[in-house]
Design a protein around this motif. Structure first.
Motif, PDB file in Angstrom:
ATOM      1  N   GLN A 240      82.906  86.124  58.511  1.00  0.00           N
ATOM      2  CA  GLN A 240      82.675  87.003  59.660  1.00  0.00           C
ATOM      3  C   GLN A 240      81.430  86.584  60.435  1.00  0.00           C
ATOM      4  O   GLN A 240      81.397  86.666  61.669  1.00  0.00           O
ATOM      5  CB  GLN A 240      82.537  88.456  59.188  1.00  0.00           C
ATOM      6  N   VAL A 241      80.412  86.108  59.728  1.00  0.00           N
ATOM      7  CA  VAL A 241      79.219  85.590  60.414  1.00  0.00           C
ATOM      8  C   VAL A 241      79.588  84.368  61.245  1.00  0.00           C
ATOM      9  O   VAL A 241      79.171  84.236  62.404  1.00  0.00           O
ATOM     10  CB  VAL A 241      78.115  85.231  59.393  1.00  0.00           C
ATOM     11  N   LEU A 242      80.401  83.475  60.674  1.00  0.00           N
ATOM     12  CA  LEU A 242      80.828  82.276  61.394  1.00  0.00           C
ATOM     13  C   LEU A 242      81.657  82.633  62.623  1.00  0.00           C
ATOM     14  O   LEU A 242      81.489  82.042  63.698  1.00  0.00           O
ATOM     15  CB  LEU A 242      81.624  81.365  60.457  1.00  0.00           C
ATOM     16  N   VAL A 243      82.545  83.617  62.483  1.00  0.00           N
ATOM     17  CA  VAL A 243      83.364  84.076  63.616  1.00  0.00           C
ATOM     18  C   VAL A 243      82.470  84.646  64.713  1.00  0.00           C
ATOM     19  O   VAL A 243      82.671  84.370  65.909  1.00  0.00           O
ATOM     20  CB  VAL A 243      84.386  85.139  63.155  1.00  0.00           C
ATOM     21  N   SER A 244      81.465  85.422  64.324  1.00  0.00           N
ATOM     22  CA  SER A 244      80.564  86.022  65.313  1.00  0.00           C
ATOM     23  C   SER A 244      79.772  84.949  66.064  1.00  0.00           C
ATOM     24  O   SER A 244      79.492  85.100  67.262  1.00  0.00           O
ATOM     25  CB  SER A 244      79.604  86.997  64.632  1.00  0.00           C
ATOM     26  N   GLN A 247      82.211  83.294  68.563  1.00  0.00           N
ATOM     27  CA  GLN A 247      82.574  84.189  69.665  1.00  0.00           C
ATOM     28  C   GLN A 247      81.364  84.789  70.363  1.00  0.00           C
ATOM     29  O   GLN A 247      81.524  85.564  71.313  1.00  0.00           O
ATOM     30  CB  GLN A 247      83.465  85.315  69.134  1.00  0.00           C
ATOM     31  N   ILE A 248      80.177  84.442  69.879  1.00  0.00           N
ATOM     32  CA  ILE A 248      78.918  85.025  70.383  1.00  0.00           C
ATOM     33  C   ILE A 248      79.023  86.551  70.376  1.00  0.00           C
ATOM     34  O   ILE A 248      78.741  87.241  71.370  1.00  0.00           O
ATOM     35  CB  ILE A 248      78.565  84.504  71.797  1.00  0.00           C
ATOM     36  N   ASP A 249      79.483  87.086  69.255  1.00  0.00           N
ATOM     37  CA  ASP A 249      79.670  88.530  69.071  1.00  0.00           C
ATOM     38  C   ASP A 249      78.455  89.070  68.309  1.00  0.00           C
ATOM     39  O   ASP A 249      78.371  88.962  67.081  1.00  0.00           O
ATOM     40  CB  ASP A 249      80.966  88.786  68.283  1.00  0.00           C
ATOM     41  N   ILE A 250      77.522  89.644  69.047  1.00  0.00           N
ATOM     42  CA  ILE A 250      76.264  90.090  68.456  1.00  0.00           C
ATOM     43  C   ILE A 250      76.487  91.221  67.459  1.00  0.00           C
ATOM     44  O   ILE A 250      75.892  91.246  66.378  1.00  0.00           O
ATOM     45  CB  ILE A 250      75.273  90.530  69.557  1.00  0.00           C
ATOM     46  N   SER A 251      77.352  92.178  67.807  1.00  0.00           N
ATOM     47  CA  SER A 251      77.563  93.332  66.934  1.00  0.00           C
ATOM     48  C   SER A 251      78.177  92.917  65.599  1.00  0.00           C
ATOM     49  O   SER A 251      77.739  93.366  64.535  1.00  0.00           O
ATOM     50  CB  SER A 251      78.449  94.375  67.630  1.00  0.00           C
ATOM     51  N   LEU A 252      79.211  92.065  65.644  1.00  0.00           N
ATOM     52  CA  LEU A 252      79.831  91.600  64.411  1.00  0.00           C
ATOM     53  C   LEU A 252      78.846  90.777  63.586  1.00  0.00           C
ATOM     54  O   LEU A 252      78.791  90.902  62.359  1.00  0.00           O
ATOM     55  CB  LEU A 252      81.080  90.763  64.719  1.00  0.00           C
ATOM     56  N   GLY A 253      78.051  89.935  64.261  1.00  0.00           N
ATOM     57  CA  GLY A 253      77.059  89.132  63.557  1.00  0.00           C
ATOM     58  C   GLY A 253      76.028  89.998  62.858  1.00  0.00           C
ATOM     59  O   GLY A 253      75.653  89.724  61.712  1.00  0.00           O
ATOM     60  N   PHE A 254      75.593  91.068  63.541  1.00  0.00           N
ATOM     61  CA  PHE A 254      74.612  91.969  62.924  1.00  0.00           C
ATOM     62  C   PHE A 254      75.212  92.686  61.729  1.00  0.00           C
ATOM     63  O   PHE A 254      74.590  92.766  60.667  1.00  0.00           O
ATOM     64  CB  PHE A 254      74.117  92.992  63.944  1.00  0.00           C
TER      65      PHE A 254
END
Length: 285
Positions: A240-244, A247-254
């Protein structure tokens, strides 16, 4: 004029030939490792996913209470509950399964090897530079042979993680066995104890707190590889961190990142609590 003279050593070619040789000659061995690791991961993950969420959280609370304090147990339970509210429950279970499998295999390899090194100075002399290289080599390098031998997936992640995470438990097991009080060993020898009796009844019990410190370090290093291992197809929170990132998805990365932090805190405190309990028990006895 100041350039270093070009010398064609072809070291990489020799390494490639050696790896090809290993792949051909140890094909059955790597297949056995693949099947064994798959069964371990699938078994652990199946049990964790089968378990009701509230039972798992209750187990975490009880473990935290027993090894630390009631407040710590409640806090750890709250961390796990938060991960569930992020929608990452199944990813967390997959990550825990990978961590547990990697740690189990690391201990099966590391503790006996550490004991062997403690009793054999020649093996210790050979292994120490290898362990230094395993710990200092950039962890991304381990992904290359992992993909070559096992392809993409969780098994490659475990293989790469093992190389990175097994040295601490080997080193601390050797250190712990060598650090057992010589007077205690001499007393056991005077009563006619065999080497195996001394190992299992005296040296390992005396060394257990230090060995548990090595288990704690190995576990944390396994968890540190979660995100890196996702680059070879490992599932779970690291994926999920790699996907974020892609996709430059800040919320998922956090959410995925803070979930890994929560897991790291829980695992570190509980395994550290086990070591503290063993140390207190040793002092009392």
């Amino acid at each position: 004029m100041g350039a270093f003279p070009s010398i064609n050593t072809n070291v990489g070619d020799y390494v490639e030939v050696f790896v090809d040789f290993l792949d051909e000659s140890l094909d059955k061995f790597f297949e056995f490792i693949y099947i064994l690791s798959s069964q371990i991961i699938n078994g652990i993950e199946g049990v964790l996913l089968w378990m009701p969420w509230w039972v798992f959280i209750l187990a975490i609370v009880l473990l935290g209470w027993y090894f630390k304090s009631i407040l710590s147990g409640v806090l750890y339970g709250a961390f796990v509950f938060l991960i569930g509210t992020f929608g990452l429950w199944e990813d967390m279970m997959t990550t825990i399964a990978i961590v547990m499998a990697a740690v189990s295999i690391s201990l099966l390899i590391g503790i006996p090897l550490g004991v062997w090194m403690a009793f054999n100075k020649g093996i210790s002399t050979i292994m120490r530079p290898l362990l230094d290289a395993m710990q200092t080599m950039p962890s991304f390098v381990y992904l290359i042979p992992a993909i070559f031998f096992f392809g993409l997936g969780n098994i490659s992640a475990i293989f790469a993680t093992l190389i990175y995470a097994v040295p601490p438990v080997i080193r601390l097991t050797e250190l712990a066995i060598r650090g057992v009080d010589k007077e205690v060993i001499e007393s056991a020898q005077s009563f006619g104890s065999s080497k195996w009796q001394m190992l299992f009844k005296i040296q390992l019990p005396q060394a257990l707190p230090t060995i548990m410190a090595g288990v704690n370090q190995t576990t944390m290093m396994v968890l540190a590889m979660v995100v890196i291992a996702s680059m070879v197809g490992a599932q779970g929170l690291g994926e999920q961190v790699l996907v974020s990132i892609n996709q430059i998805d800040i919320s998922l990365g956090f959410e995925a990142g803070i979930s890994i932090v929560f897991l790291a805190i829980i695992i570190d405190r509980i395994t550290g609590g086990v070591a503290e309990k063993l140390q207190k028990h040793r002092r009392v006895s």
